[in-house]
Design a protein around this motif. Sequence first.
Motif, PDB file in Angstrom:
ATOM      1  N   ASP A  28       0.822  -1.199   0.000  1.00 30.71           N
ATOM      2  CA  ASP A  28       0.000   0.000   0.000  1.00 30.71           C
ATOM      3  C   ASP A  28       0.864   1.261   0.000  1.00 30.71           C
ATOM      4  O   ASP A  28       1.672   1.457   0.911  1.00 30.71           O
ATOM      5  N   PRO A  29       0.722   2.150  -0.995  1.00 30.13           N
ATOM      6  CA  PRO A  29       1.510   3.395  -0.997  1.00 30.13           C
ATOM      7  C   PRO A  29       1.331   4.231   0.262  1.00 30.13           C
ATOM      8  O   PRO A  29       2.276   4.900   0.709  1.00 30.13           O
ATOM      9  N   SER A  77       6.821   1.404  -1.859  1.00 34.61           N
ATOM     10  CA  SER A  77       5.578   0.661  -2.080  1.00 34.61           C
ATOM     11  C   SER A  77       5.650  -0.052  -3.423  1.00 34.61           C
ATOM     12  O   SER A  77       6.124   0.498  -4.418  1.00 34.61           O
TER      13      SER A  77
END
Length: 288
Positions: free
Chosen positions: A37-38, A76
């Motif tokens: 997940d960024p 990410s």
Amino acid sequence: MAQEISAADLIINPDGSIYHLNLLPGDIAETIITVGDPDRVSEISRYFDSIELKKGKREFITHTGYLGKKRLTVVSTGIGTDNIDIVFNELDALVNIDFQSRKVKEKLSSLKLIRIGTSGAIQADIPMGTILASSFGIGMDALMNYYIHELSGDEHSLLDGIKTHFSHYKGINPYITAADKELLNTIGGQMQQGITLTAPGFYAPQGRQVRAKNAVPDLISQLQSFRHNQYRITNLEMETAGIYALARVLGHKALSVNAILASRVNFQFSPDPQKVVNKAIKMVLDQL
């Protein structure tokens, strides 16, 4: 003499950065934490004492900074081993290819790559909230069909057992790689350990059924029942096997740390997933 790598094989942006990650050589540390997940990048870098770099392109967000005197990078990857293929090849290029000459360096660098990700347990005795280090990654995706990948004796034996267990399913060609022993014993030393299966999707490939009919309706029970000597499959996710296998191919060290958010056999999902993820982050950073 090293051969020059073509512009089609190694794409470098006009500013000298690597194609997808948008990073320059020198932007990354030797120890890299990967997250899917960024948004989780900043959840980790907020613990840094200082941040020297923030860059992003598409789903690939990178922060590099210091935790005490240790330089760390968080990047990410997005979801799935197809993205791992991009991220790991480009991280390797940043340290092991001279971008000016487009040739592999004479002296190669080995990165330490630690995944902090989420996962679901398939064994009833692994509760939600567990932080689990993957001793092996089993891949059900097709990534390693495209790379030469050598196995150790233990890996051969375990893979033979897996192939026999799933021999009645058509089209499944699993691969396997062990975690780096040093990282497993240090960072993963205080964690529960188990074998992680990497699926090529989130729904039917992990035994879920919503509307589309599942071609392998008993997948979870089949995974749960696998035994080979002392080994069993403990959890499901979507990146670990690709991380372990590509790290091995490229000469890097890798460990996957899993925040167990779901119990697939008890049909439960954590009421506070962020708390579990934060626990995993702190356990890893404490060991770094």
